[in-house]
Design a protein around this motif. Structure first.
Motif, mmCIF file in Angstrom:
data_model
loop_
_atom_site.group_PDB
_atom_site.id
_atom_site.type_symbol
_atom_site.label_atom_id
_atom_site.label_comp_id
_atom_site.label_asym_id
_atom_site.label_seq_id
_atom_site.Cartn_x
_atom_site.Cartn_y
_atom_site.Cartn_z
ATOM 1 N N GLY A 95 70.931 7.143 41.692
ATOM 2 C CA GLY A 95 71.274 5.727 41.593
ATOM 3 C C GLY A 95 70.090 4.815 41.759
ATOM 4 N N ASN A 96 69.041 5.291 42.434
ATOM 5 C CA ASN A 96 67.838 4.479 42.631
ATOM 6 C C ASN A 96 66.925 4.432 41.415
ATOM 7 N N PHE A 97 67.257 5.139 40.367
ATOM 8 C CA PHE A 97 66.444 5.038 39.155
ATOM 9 C C PHE A 97 66.459 3.617 38.601
ATOM 10 N N LEU A 98 67.619 2.985 38.584
ATOM 11 C CA LEU A 98 67.750 1.692 37.911
ATOM 12 C C LEU A 98 68.087 0.562 38.866
ATOM 13 N N GLY A 99 69.113 0.719 39.660
ATOM 14 C CA GLY A 99 69.513 -0.351 40.563
ATOM 15 C C GLY A 99 70.639 0.119 41.444
ATOM 16 N N ASN A 100 70.298 0.656 42.598
ATOM 17 C CA ASN A 100 71.314 1.258 43.461
ATOM 18 C C ASN A 100 72.230 0.205 44.058
ATOM 19 N N SER A 101 73.278 0.647 44.696
ATOM 20 C CA SER A 101 74.162 -0.248 45.424
ATOM 21 C C SER A 101 74.519 0.429 46.738
ATOM 22 N N ALA A 102 74.028 -0.119 47.840
ATOM 23 C CA ALA A 102 74.261 0.486 49.145
ATOM 24 C C ALA A 102 74.341 -0.608 50.192
ATOM 25 N N ALA A 103 74.988 -0.289 51.320
ATOM 26 C CA ALA A 103 75.149 -1.272 52.380
ATOM 27 C C ALA A 103 73.806 -1.714 52.946
ATOM 28 N N ALA A 104 72.832 -0.805 52.972
ATOM 29 C CA ALA A 104 71.532 -1.106 53.563
ATOM 30 C C ALA A 104 70.644 -1.918 52.629
ATOM 31 N N GLY A 105 71.039 -2.099 51.414
ATOM 32 C CA GLY A 105 70.241 -2.839 50.449
ATOM 33 C C GLY A 105 70.557 -2.367 49.052
ATOM 34 N N SER A 106 70.533 -3.262 48.094
ATOM 35 C CA SER A 106 70.897 -2.856 46.743
ATOM 36 C C SER A 106 69.894 -3.394 45.734
ATOM 37 N N GLY A 107 69.939 -2.823 44.557
ATOM 38 C CA GLY A 107 69.066 -3.275 43.497
ATOM 39 C C GLY A 107 67.737 -2.566 43.436
ATOM 40 N N TYR A 108 67.514 -1.535 44.262
ATOM 41 C CA TYR A 108 66.237 -0.834 44.213
ATOM 42 C C TYR A 108 66.157 -0.001 42.937
ATOM 43 N N GLY A 109 65.013 -0.048 42.268
ATOM 44 C CA GLY A 109 64.826 0.730 41.059
ATOM 45 C C GLY A 109 64.184 -0.084 39.952
ATOM 46 N N LEU A 110 64.283 0.432 38.733
ATOM 47 C CA LEU A 110 63.618 -0.182 37.585
ATOM 48 C C LEU A 110 64.157 -1.557 37.235
ATOM 49 N N GLY A 111 65.457 -1.770 37.450
ATOM 50 C CA GLY A 111 66.117 -2.946 36.917
ATOM 51 C C GLY A 111 65.554 -4.262 37.401
ATOM 52 N N GLY A 112 65.523 -4.460 38.717
ATOM 53 C CA GLY A 112 65.100 -5.751 39.245
ATOM 54 C C GLY A 112 63.685 -6.117 38.854
ATOM 55 N N ASP A 113 62.761 -5.174 39.007
ATOM 56 C CA ASP A 113 61.372 -5.454 38.629
ATOM 57 C C ASP A 113 61.235 -5.576 37.117
ATOM 58 N N GLY A 114 62.055 -4.820 36.382
ATOM 59 C CA GLY A 114 61.993 -4.888 34.930
ATOM 60 C C GLY A 114 62.333 -6.262 34.388
ATOM 61 N N LEU A 115 63.231 -6.976 35.058
ATOM 62 C CA LEU A 115 63.576 -8.328 34.615
ATOM 63 C C LEU A 115 62.354 -9.234 34.649
ATOM 64 N N ILE A 116 61.483 -9.030 35.646
ATOM 65 C CA ILE A 116 60.274 -9.844 35.771
ATOM 66 C C ILE A 116 59.182 -9.337 34.828
ATOM 67 N N ILE A 117 58.969 -8.030 34.811
ATOM 68 C CA ILE A 117 57.944 -7.455 33.936
ATOM 69 C C ILE A 117 58.247 -7.767 32.473
ATOM 70 N N GLY A 118 59.526 -7.802 32.131
ATOM 71 C CA GLY A 118 59.905 -8.143 30.765
ATOM 72 C C GLY A 118 59.409 -9.512 30.341
ATOM 73 N N ARG A 119 59.177 -10.395 31.311
ATOM 74 C CA ARG A 119 58.596 -11.704 31.009
ATOM 75 C C ARG A 119 57.102 -11.573 30.728
ATOM 76 N N TYR A 120 56.417 -10.751 31.539
ATOM 77 C CA TYR A 120 54.979 -10.567 31.337
ATOM 78 C C TYR A 120 54.682 -10.055 29.934
ATOM 79 N N ILE A 121 55.506 -9.131 29.446
ATOM 80 C CA ILE A 121 55.253 -8.510 28.143
ATOM 81 C C ILE A 121 56.034 -9.200 27.033
ATOM 82 N N GLN A 122 56.759 -10.270 27.393
ATOM 83 C CA GLN A 122 57.468 -11.136 26.449
ATOM 84 C C GLN A 122 58.637 -10.455 25.741
ATOM 85 N N TYR A 123 59.283 -9.508 26.417
ATOM 86 C CA TYR A 123 60.551 -9.013 25.913
ATOM 87 C C TYR A 123 61.598 -10.115 25.989
ATOM 88 N N TRP A 124 61.526 -10.919 27.040
ATOM 89 C CA TRP A 124 62.505 -11.986 27.257
ATOM 90 C C TRP A 124 61.937 -13.022 28.206
#
Length: 561
Positions: A49-78
């Protein structure tokens, strides 16, 4: 003496009473941080689940997804449709500001989300001789370590997970790359074992949301990690094109080998795709003009005039039924003073301001100005709740092989791999991502053949350029591979040229005045280590590596030098 003895007895009695109560408390309320032994098959799903964006009580969103949203701006995907304000430092290629944990998702996944959980799985699986779980653990560690060092540069290697330390030393990126390969080969060794107490059914059930317990696919995934690690060394001493080709050939060679992350999609946010409407992570994003121009034929330097039949699968059209995009750090300003809303500052493209009817729909199928999730899942491609999410594909491996063959001067092999890569990507779209494609815009065998027959897309071997390879790879990794594309663009310093022509043709980063002030007019080359651990507890080590400097995020990583 007697008094002393009585005090001792009273103390002993209280200790015994406390121990008895403590035992009952421990039994009723187990310490969640203690190494409580659990079946290893219950740990693996959380690691996946941590590959993309996990969901856990101790914290969620760890993985490629959250950072990818920002990196996608650097490379102009979106970019964000409301971009343009002074606070959009990430659209402007800026570093972490204040107490922000942005760009910390991969760090958190590697050290916390996976971290000791992975260590325990490997330890216990070793004791139980469940070599498939040991192999999976080491494979995931190699993958997350490579992702982490590619994003952050120097990371904690030797002292990671040492519970006796409060501060941790960073290690240089070349050492991390070497360790990635050592760990990857270790994983292969364990997956090759046939003794012990392995149960394919148990492993398959635990691995239901990744490779389904298929050992052959796990090995190909590991070979792909190794191929990436060799391919990304193109700028440094020790690069060996033959190593890239060797391991790319051992990795995925057809789409049935692809490594997809899967989702139960039960209607609960944590069981759905990170980019889907239920998780509401991409409501403000709109496709960039660079990817839209490449696929619509509007780029004036490459693929000019050729419409990519993949566009209706991957991108969103507008009211004019064309494919346009925004420049990520400009976007548009939405006026809320009128009803319905009007665009007061038009979205920008490389060809000038867009008319309102040229503003692209959002990735969920709503109009440009809407950010809320639609009532029905109208998304395409990766932007659906239950759709598979690629982690590594055969097409990507063929692009790595094409680049390596091109670098060694074998253009015939490069052209074959390049053509195969495009073909495989098209086939992946038609077989896995055919949802909600507009009527009459589905890719047919004829449309695919026509596209591949265009000299602008597939030239002769003599006419093949690095620009062909990297731009088609840029398209094929759109959405799911921003981290890998960012490695590529940094290796080419965003604007490098070959033979007098820009490799990423017409790619234009923000100008000096458009960059965030802390960049000191330089482009971004790394992320800062995660704020919520390193900048709170590891300050001396951050100071040693220069990570307290305001422009640390612009320091080129080792593979980009």
């Amino acid at each position: 003496m007697k008094k002393t003895r009585n005090i001792f007895l009273a103390g002993a009695a209280s200790v015994m009473l406390f121990a008895s109560c403590s035992k009952k408390l421990d039994e009723a309320y187990a310490n969640p941080n203690a190494p409580t032994r659990v079946p290893v098959e219950t740990i693996l799903p959380g690691l996946i689940g941590n590959f993309l964006g996990n969901s856990a009580a101790a914290g969620s969103g760890y993985g490629l997804g959250g950072d990818g949203l920002i990196i996608g701006r650097y490379i102009q995907y979106w970019g964000d449709y409301t971009s343009g304000s002074a606070n959009d430092q990430y659209d402007r290629m800026g570093g972490a500001i204040g107490a922000s944990d942005a760009m910390g998702s991969i760090w958190a996944a590697h050290y916390f989300g996976m971290g000791q959980n992975l260590n325990r799985m490997v330890e216990w699986a070793n004791e139980e001789q469940k070599w498939d779980f040991v192999g999976a653990g080491w494979a995931i560690r190699a993958w997350s370590m490579l992702e982490a060092t590619n994003e952050y540069g120097d990371i904690i290697l030797k002292e990671a997970f040492n519970t006796n330390l409060q501060t941790f030393k960073y290690d240089p990126q070349p050492e991390v790359y070497d360790s990635v390969r050592v760990i990857a080969f270790r994983a292969l060794d364990y997956f090759s074992r046939t003794d012990g107490h392995m149960d394919p059914t148990v492993f398959g059930n635990a691995d239901a949301y990744f490779l389904g317990g298929n050992i052959s696919k796990w090995k190909k995934f590991i070979y792909g990690i190794i191929a990436r690690s060799y391919g990304y060394m193109s700028n440094v001493t020790g690069y060996n094109a033959d190593s890239v080709i060797k391991y790319a050939d051992l990795a995925m060679t057809q789409n049935t080998d692809n490594a997809y992350l899967k989702f139960a999609n039960t209607g609960i946010s944590g069981t759905s795709n990170y980019f889907g409407p239920l998780r509401s992570n991409v409501g403000g994003l709109r496709q960039g003009s660079y990817i839209a121009d490449l696929m619509s034929g509007a780029n004036t330097a490459m693929f000019t005039g050729v419409f990519d039949p993949r566009a209706p699968y991957m991108l969103r059209e507008n009211a004019a039924d064309t494919y346009r995009g925004i420049i990520p750090w400009r976007g548009a300003t939405i006026s809320t003073s009128t009803n319905p809303p009007s665009i007061t500052t038009p979205a920008q493209s490389t060809n000038g301001p867009l008319a309102i009817n040229e503003h692209p729909d959002n990735f969920w199928g709503n109009t440009y100005t809407l950010t809320t999730a639609p009532s029905s899942d109208k998304g395409r491609y990766l932007f659906r709740n239950g759709v598979d999410f690629p982690i590594m594909t055969a097409s990507e491996m063929q692009f790595l092989k094409a680049e390596a063959a091109y670098r060694k001067g074998d253009k015939a092999t490069a052209l074959t791999a390049y053509t195969n890569a495009i073909s495989m990507n098209i086939d992946m779209l038609t077989s896995v991502y055919s949802f909600n494609v507009p009527a009459g815009k589905q890719i047919t065998a004829g449309a695919k053949a026509t596209y591949l027959a265009s000299p602008a897309i597939v030239p002769s071997a003599a006419g093949l350029t690095m620009s062909h390879i990297m731009l088609q790879k840029y398209i094929a990794l759109f959405g799911w591979g921003p981290q890998e594309t960012w490695v590529d663009m940094r290796r080419f310093h965003y604007t490098d040229s070959e033979g007098g022509k820009q490799v990423y043709a017409n790619f234009t980063p923000p100008t000096a005045t458009e960059l965030y002030v802390n960049n000191n007019q330089k482009l971004v080359y790394r992320a800062r280590p995660r704020y919520n651990s390193e900048y709170l507890y590891n300050i001396p080590e951050l100071d040693r590596i220069g990570a307290l400097a305001l422009d640390y995020h612009t320091l080129p990583t080792w593979f980009a030098k």
